[in-house]
Design an enzyme around this catalytic site. Structure first.
Site, mmCIF file in Angstrom:
data_model
loop_
_atom_site.group_PDB
_atom_site.id
_atom_site.type_symbol
_atom_site.label_atom_id
_atom_site.label_comp_id
_atom_site.label_asym_id
_atom_site.label_seq_id
_atom_site.Cartn_x
_atom_site.Cartn_y
_atom_site.Cartn_z
ATOM 1 N N ASN A 1 50.486 68.938 8.484
ATOM 2 C CA ASN A 1 50.137 67.630 7.814
ATOM 3 C C ASN A 1 50.323 66.239 8.405
ATOM 4 O O ASN A 1 49.608 65.344 8.084
ATOM 5 C CB ASN A 1 50.488 67.780 6.372
ATOM 6 C CG ASN A 1 52.069 67.873 6.193
ATOM 7 O OD1 ASN A 1 52.772 68.321 7.034
ATOM 8 N ND2 ASN A 1 52.769 67.221 5.177
ATOM 9 N N LYS B 1 57.062 74.348 18.656
ATOM 10 C CA LYS B 1 55.894 75.186 18.452
ATOM 11 C C LYS B 1 55.144 74.255 17.298
ATOM 12 O O LYS B 1 55.404 74.340 16.288
ATOM 13 C CB LYS B 1 56.419 76.508 17.887
ATOM 14 C CG LYS B 1 55.364 77.666 17.991
ATOM 15 C CD LYS B 1 54.016 77.537 17.530
ATOM 16 C CE LYS B 1 53.766 77.981 16.058
ATOM 17 N NZ LYS B 1 52.467 77.663 15.613
ATOM 18 N N GLY C 1 58.027 73.428 7.050
ATOM 19 C CA GLY C 1 56.899 74.259 6.579
ATOM 20 C C GLY C 1 56.916 74.673 5.089
ATOM 21 O O GLY C 1 57.710 74.163 4.285
ATOM 22 N N LEU D 1 61.274 72.326 3.685
ATOM 23 C CA LEU D 1 60.227 73.196 2.927
ATOM 24 C C LEU D 1 59.414 72.359 1.808
ATOM 25 O O LEU D 1 59.244 71.268 1.857
ATOM 26 C CB LEU D 1 60.943 74.261 2.337
ATOM 27 C CG LEU D 1 61.757 75.246 3.493
ATOM 28 C CD1 LEU D 1 62.638 76.282 2.742
ATOM 29 C CD2 LEU D 1 61.170 75.451 4.693
ATOM 30 N N GLU E 1 53.486 75.168 -5.495
ATOM 31 C CA GLU E 1 52.615 73.911 -4.645
ATOM 32 C C GLU E 1 51.342 74.261 -4.431
ATOM 33 O O GLU E 1 51.110 75.312 -3.702
ATOM 34 C CB GLU E 1 53.721 73.810 -3.299
ATOM 35 C CG GLU E 1 53.294 72.880 -2.423
ATOM 36 C CD GLU E 1 54.048 72.757 -1.035
ATOM 37 O OE1 GLU E 1 54.231 73.692 -0.526
ATOM 38 O OE2 GLU E 1 54.466 71.625 -0.809
HETATM 39 P P1 NAD Z 1 53.521 77.000 7.364
HETATM 40 O O1 NAD Z 1 54.870 77.435 7.000
HETATM 41 O O2 NAD Z 1 52.369 78.189 7.280
HETATM 42 O O3 NAD Z 1 53.586 76.841 8.916
HETATM 43 C C1 NAD Z 1 54.486 75.862 9.560
HETATM 44 C C2 NAD Z 1 54.381 76.365 10.990
HETATM 45 O O4 NAD Z 1 55.601 77.576 11.029
HETATM 46 C C3 NAD Z 1 53.314 76.580 11.687
HETATM 47 O O5 NAD Z 1 53.811 76.094 12.906
HETATM 48 C C4 NAD Z 1 53.371 78.293 11.769
HETATM 49 O O6 NAD Z 1 52.702 78.651 12.994
HETATM 50 C C5 NAD Z 1 54.816 78.372 11.732
HETATM 51 N N1 NAD Z 1 55.110 79.890 11.267
HETATM 52 C C6 NAD Z 1 54.671 80.335 10.043
HETATM 53 N N2 NAD Z 1 55.326 81.448 9.828
HETATM 54 C C7 NAD Z 1 56.396 81.698 10.675
HETATM 55 C C8 NAD Z 1 57.194 82.540 10.776
HETATM 56 N N3 NAD Z 1 57.445 83.723 10.008
HETATM 57 N N4 NAD Z 1 57.918 82.539 11.999
HETATM 58 C C9 NAD Z 1 58.068 81.374 12.995
HETATM 59 N N5 NAD Z 1 57.173 80.411 12.633
HETATM 60 C C10 NAD Z 1 56.115 80.573 11.381
HETATM 61 O O7 NAD Z 1 53.158 75.634 6.921
HETATM 62 P P2 NAD Z 1 51.931 74.726 6.798
HETATM 63 O O8 NAD Z 1 50.840 75.526 5.823
HETATM 64 O O9 NAD Z 1 51.442 74.551 8.284
HETATM 65 O O10 NAD Z 1 52.488 73.302 6.059
HETATM 66 C C11 NAD Z 1 52.476 73.182 4.852
HETATM 67 C C12 NAD Z 1 53.843 73.215 4.278
HETATM 68 O O11 NAD Z 1 54.891 72.564 4.926
HETATM 69 C C13 NAD Z 1 53.868 73.097 2.944
HETATM 70 O O12 NAD Z 1 54.746 73.903 2.052
HETATM 71 C C14 NAD Z 1 54.360 71.652 2.784
HETATM 72 O O13 NAD Z 1 55.314 71.275 1.633
HETATM 73 C C15 NAD Z 1 55.577 71.997 4.020
HETATM 74 N N6 NAD Z 1 55.935 70.637 4.506
HETATM 75 C C16 NAD Z 1 57.195 70.303 4.328
HETATM 76 C C17 NAD Z 1 57.664 69.070 4.873
HETATM 77 C C18 NAD Z 1 59.343 68.491 4.679
HETATM 78 O O14 NAD Z 1 59.689 67.741 5.298
HETATM 79 N N7 NAD Z 1 60.008 69.266 3.644
HETATM 80 C C19 NAD Z 1 56.973 68.256 5.651
HETATM 81 C C20 NAD Z 1 55.775 68.684 5.555
HETATM 82 C C21 NAD Z 1 55.187 69.973 5.008
#
Ligand code: NAD
Length: 491
Positions: free
Chosen positions: A151, A174, A226, A249, A383
């Site tokens: 995002n 990554k 994430g 998260l 969410e």
């Molecule tokens: P995601 O968790 O699907 O993926 C994030 C990253 O993690 C990607 O690079 C993905 O390839 C990697 N990934 C996924 N599963 C993994 C695993 N098991 N092991 C290692 N790497 C893995 O998230 P998304 O869909 O890319 O982003 C949206 C989410 O991020 C939302 O839940 C949002 O709230 C969160 N987010 C949090 C913050 C914060 O600062 N708290 C900021 C922005 C977004």
């Protein structure tokens, strides 16, 4: 099509398997880029380069010089903001002008942490035994793995790497498989700025590449931003190796409007909380709670404004809301809205795709508002990560605290009132890492940011962040001549 390779050890490297994956431009729905599909072997090669740099040139560089190099990287980021922003907007559809502003602000992050690099101090411990000198050293951890979502790619990456590098670590990023390009360009800018090769490395790929990074024995710390689902999996995997994680998260943040607030201000507060960045922010104020005495008036205003939001091409200066970043996220938005309606919620506006002339294949969705969702319903608990707002009336202060705290998350919260005592009392009672009073979505490099409960572990930004990339060593030195009894511990 744009083609990118991995970037580590100061050079472009194809995935060792030769594999690639494709990304889509969400504004057009058309393929945009081809990236290296990294796996465990690529992680191993990048980790060796990062480890070598940590134990080599980067480890030997003076603290002050390290800080200066980070500031120079900040300058390079600022100078290249438009180019980096165009890459991000082409991959996630976030409004270009906002991305440029966010990226330009990252210079301040690099200056702040660059400034901290030579202020990392140990302490002399005042022990009772005067013959003993005991002091602490604050040492870097080694190779840090940084995993980021799609995002706000550069913003979230810099927030993670700036304290990690300032503390003296080397980093492997990554990026999200949706938005991989800008991180690669960032690592190249680091070389231009004078950082030694191997200090900032990028591996692109899918979840498997992230998993391999978390599992690699050379990686001493994970900084993950994430979803909470991925955060749990990462923490479990890192836990097996006894490696610590900073986790940023998701959220389901409450945005609370009291009866004494000016309606113009309240209207702006609701909109800024949810429809900015197409609702795709972790801190989205996705649950608005409005005092019953102003509920109808505010709902009417907010629905009118939501219907008038200009949805369109994120590169166009008049656009207020761009596309949803991926087709999968668009389907998730639609499905969750439909399930909310099936659960008894009333749709006040939105709930449909938008066709934007000239961008017919794009993933556009209307700003959507629902009311009458039960507190335990999916919409109030999970969410969405899209432009979907649940709006609910309240009348009692204790009730609103219970509702605000009634999810697994605790990332952000907004309180809108002119009653300053009430605002500060509520700020203490709400379980969230950030509470905004009469504002929303404000952030600064100097102010700690992170989540309570399932919204995360640890804090980014501020002095607190750099401590998460350091470990303390306690050094004892006996200065006296007395031979100690070898069978009794010195306490
Ligand atoms: P995601 O968790 O699907 O993926 C994030 C990253 O993690 C990607 O690079 C993905 O390839 C990697 N990934 C996924 N599963 C993994 C695993 N098991 N092991 C290692 N790497 C893995 O998230 P998304 O869909 O890319 O982003 C949206 C989410 O991020 C939302 O839940 C949002 O709230 C969160 N987010 C949090 C913050 C914060 O600062 N708290 C900021 C922005 C977004």
């Amino acid at each position: 099509m744009h083609t990118f390779l991995n970037y580590y050890d100061g050079r472009d490297v194809a995935a060792l398997s030769g594999g690639v994956f494709e990304t889509i431009n969400p504004t057009t729905g058309q393929p945009w880029g081809i990236f290296a599909l990294s796996a465990a072997a690529d992680v191993d090669a990048a980790a060796r380069a990062a480890d070598l740099a940590f134990n080599g040139e980067w480890g030997r560089i003076s603290h002050t010089r390290r800080g200066r190099l980070l500031m120079q990287l900040g300058d390079r980021i600022w100078e290249n903001a438009e180019r980096l922003a165009a890459l991000d907007t082409a991959q996630n559809g976030k409004i270009y002008v906002e991305v440029v502003a966010q990226i330009k602000a990252m210079r301040d992050w690099m200056y702040y942490y660059g400034g901290l690099a030579d202020k990392i101090e140990g302490a002399v411990i005042p022990l009772d035994q005067t013959s003993v000198l005991n002091y602490t050293l604050r040492e870097a951890l080694g190779v840090v793995g940084v995993i980021v979502p799609w995002n706000s790619p550069i913003f979230l990456t810099v927030m993670s790497i700036a304290p990690a590098l300032a503390a003296g670590n080397t980093v492997i990023i990554k990026p999200s498989e949706v938005t991989s390009a800008s991180a690669i360009e960032l690592a190249k800018l680091a070389i231009e700025a004078g950082l030694p090769k191997g200090v900032l490395n990028v591996l692109t790929g899918l979840r498997e590449a992230g998993e391999a990074l978390v599992a690699h024995p050379a990686v001493q710390k994970i900084c993950f931003t994430g979803s909470d689902a991925a955060g749990r999996a990462i923490a479990a995997r890192a836990g097996e190796r006894l490696v610590s994680c900073t986790l940023e998260l998701g959220g389901k943040s409450p945005n609370i409007f009291f009866e004494d607030i000016d309606l113009d201000q309240a209207e702006t507060g609701v909109l800024a909380g949810i429809f900015a960045a197409t609702g795709q922010t972790c801190i989205a104020g996705s649950r608005a709670y409005v005092h019953t005495s102003i509920y109808e008036a505010l709902v009417e205003r907010v629905v009118k404004r939501a219907r008038a939001i200009r949805v369109g091409d994120p590169m166009a200066s008049h656009t207020q809301m761009g596309p949803v970043s991926t087709e999968a996220q668009l389907r998730k938005d639609e499905t969750m809205v439909q399930r909310a309606i099936d659960d008894g919620a009333e749709l006040l506006c939105g709930g449909d795709r938008v066709t934007v002339p000239g961008c017919e294949g794009g993933f556009f969705y209307q700003p959507t508002i629902l009311q009458n969702s039960a507190p335990s319903s999916e919409l109030m608990q999970q969410e969405v990560f899209g432009p979907v707002l649940a709006i609910t009336p309240f009348s009692d202060e204790d009730d609103i605290v219970a509702m605000a705290n009634g999810t697994i998350y605790g990332l952000g919260a907004g309180i809108w009132t002119r009653d300053i005592k009430r605002a500060h009392q509520l700020a203490r009672r709400i379980k969230a890492g950030t509470v905004w009073i009469n504002t929303y979505r404000a952030m600064n490099y100097a102010s700690p940011f992170g989540g309570m409960k399932a919204s995360g572990i640890g804090r980014q930004n501020g002095i607190e962040a750099i401590n998460q990339y350091l470990q303390t060593k306690s050094v004892w030195c006996e200065l006296g001549e007395t031979i100690a009894d070898p069978f009794i511990m010195k306490v």
